[in-house]
Design an enzyme around this catalytic site. Sequence first.
Site, PDB file in Angstrom:
ATOM      1  N   CYS A   1       0.130   4.821   7.048  1.00 20.66           N
ATOM      2  CA  CYS A   1      -0.477   4.624   8.210  1.00 20.66           C
ATOM      3  C   CYS A   1       0.466   4.181   9.380  1.00 20.66           C
ATOM      4  O   CYS A   1       0.952   3.040   9.023  1.00 20.66           O
ATOM      5  CB  CYS A   1      -1.891   4.000   7.984  1.00 20.66           C
ATOM      6  SG  CYS A   1      -2.892   4.422   6.776  1.00 20.66           S
TER       7      CYS A   1
ATOM      8  N   CYS B   1       0.493   0.188  10.389  1.00 26.46           N
ATOM      9  CA  CYS B   1      -0.157  -0.798   9.341  1.00 26.46           C
ATOM     10  C   CYS B   1       1.109  -1.301   8.691  1.00 26.46           C
ATOM     11  O   CYS B   1       1.931  -0.897   7.972  1.00 26.46           O
ATOM     12  CB  CYS B   1      -1.062  -0.002   8.209  1.00 26.46           C
ATOM     13  SG  CYS B   1      -1.429  -1.537   7.020  1.00 26.46           S
TER      14      CYS B   1
ATOM     15  N   CYS C   1     -16.248  -9.245   5.210  1.00 27.28           N
ATOM     16  CA  CYS C   1     -15.833  -7.878   5.157  1.00 27.28           C
ATOM     17  C   CYS C   1     -14.307  -8.244   4.052  1.00 27.28           C
ATOM     18  O   CYS C   1     -13.424  -8.858   4.631  1.00 27.28           O
ATOM     19  CB  CYS C   1     -15.450  -7.182   6.306  1.00 27.28           C
ATOM     20  SG  CYS C   1     -14.793  -5.547   6.088  1.00 27.28           S
TER      21      CYS C   1
ATOM     22  N   ARG D   1     -18.311  -3.091  17.592  1.00 26.91           N
ATOM     23  CA  ARG D   1     -17.627  -4.169  17.007  1.00 26.91           C
ATOM     24  C   ARG D   1     -16.270  -4.254  17.903  1.00 26.91           C
ATOM     25  O   ARG D   1     -15.411  -3.599  17.710  1.00 26.91           O
ATOM     26  CB  ARG D   1     -17.160  -4.363  15.627  1.00 26.91           C
ATOM     27  CG  ARG D   1     -16.332  -5.604  15.198  1.00 26.91           C
ATOM     28  CD  ARG D   1     -16.393  -5.886  13.868  1.00 26.91           C
ATOM     29  NE  ARG D   1     -17.811  -5.919  13.249  1.00 26.91           N
ATOM     30  CZ  ARG D   1     -18.490  -5.291  12.265  1.00 26.91           C
ATOM     31  NH1 ARG D   1     -17.434  -4.195  11.850  1.00 26.91           N
ATOM     32  NH2 ARG D   1     -19.641  -5.140  12.002  1.00 26.91           N
TER      33      ARG D   1
ATOM     34  N   CYS E   1       0.855  -1.257   0.018  1.00 28.47           N
ATOM     35  CA  CYS E   1      -0.149  -0.034   0.149  1.00 28.47           C
ATOM     36  C   CYS E   1       0.689   1.148  -0.126  1.00 28.47           C
ATOM     37  O   CYS E   1       1.943   1.399   0.714  1.00 28.47           O
ATOM     38  CB  CYS E   1      -1.045   0.058   1.117  1.00 28.47           C
ATOM     39  SG  CYS E   1      -1.921   1.548   1.126  1.00 28.47           S
TER      40      CYS E   1
END
Length: 364
Positions: A58, A61, A98, A262, A54
């Site tokens: 972040c 991450c 998801c 969640r 990616c």
Amino acid sequence: MTNIRHNWTKEEILNIYNKPFMELLYEAATVHRQHHDPNTVQVSTLLSIKTGGCPEDCGYCPQAARYHTNVEGNDLMSVQQVKAQALRAKSTGSSRVCMGAAWRNVKDGEEFDQVLEMVRTINKLEMEVCCTLGMITENQAQRLAEAGLYAYNHNLDSSEEYYKEVISTRGYEDRLQTIDNVRKTNVTVCSGGIIGMGEKIEDRAGMLVALSTLNPQPESVPINALVAVEGTPLADEKPVEIWDMIRMVATARIVMPETQVRLSAGRTQMSREGQAMCFFAGANSIFAGDKLLTTPNPDVNEDMKMFEALGLNPQKPFTKKVQPQTVEAAESKFQALGEKPKWSRPDHKIERNEIAKQQSKVLK
Ligand code: SF4
């Protein structure tokens, strides 16, 4: 049914978060019972359909290409692979799949068409389908809605102020814009954040202000505890205390009574007793499966044993909202526009992200 408030202030939320623990727990459990069946928990399976590489930075991450982590990149999965995984998830009690792709934003083209086909395929299995693909335009949100998407996840991550200490490659306003684009469709919104990134309690409250003042509030709010991964800028952050996690869940429950809260990343660091207290405080959804994108998660069998011990039942799909209709690609009202939106690239650098990037260059 109480009215949902969209004008929570940071001070009010801080006062709730800092209440004496037992009082907070009691209040949250009371709100929870007024709005939800306390013995039902929704189970989602998170599937990484495109892993690693990616371009974003972040700080938490391991999929960011610029950091040196153990994550092995994978190209986009095939529709058949996704279908097989969805069937497996369904057989072990999940009502929702998801699908996560490590992209900055969605680009119109073959890969997005393939994702749309995955959405159609899972919807036809009578499961709720969620995607988390990065930033999307309104047209892309409409195309996902037509394919039968149930929810779109786009986390705010933290307060607007602390967000700038974690991510420098896109702005908070871009996150809000994507949520707004999803809101123009009938797709539900899933948006939450991460605690344990070095933020202050004020930032946790700030994130809950940002989420709870959205109108409507997100249908689903994941609360993640940071899983500190070696090679990422946040590798040295201390694990989140269970009390903080319970306080965060309870506060989210009180300010967003109808939302499904969640328990997401970080459950492997929590005891079953700790998770039980989170359920009591208002958590009513979990991610199942042995991996959460790339970080570890409790085994499905362990979760089912915990459900049995607590007398919890997995929520059936489409309990909160009817199953979306699937429109086949050939009948679609919306076409790929090939838009190149100008998502922002804020002009600031984060020192610890830069250090992790330099260390990665040395190690590669
Ligand atoms: S959190 Fe998402 S956008 Fe950020 S680096 Fe990881 S995969 Fe990319």
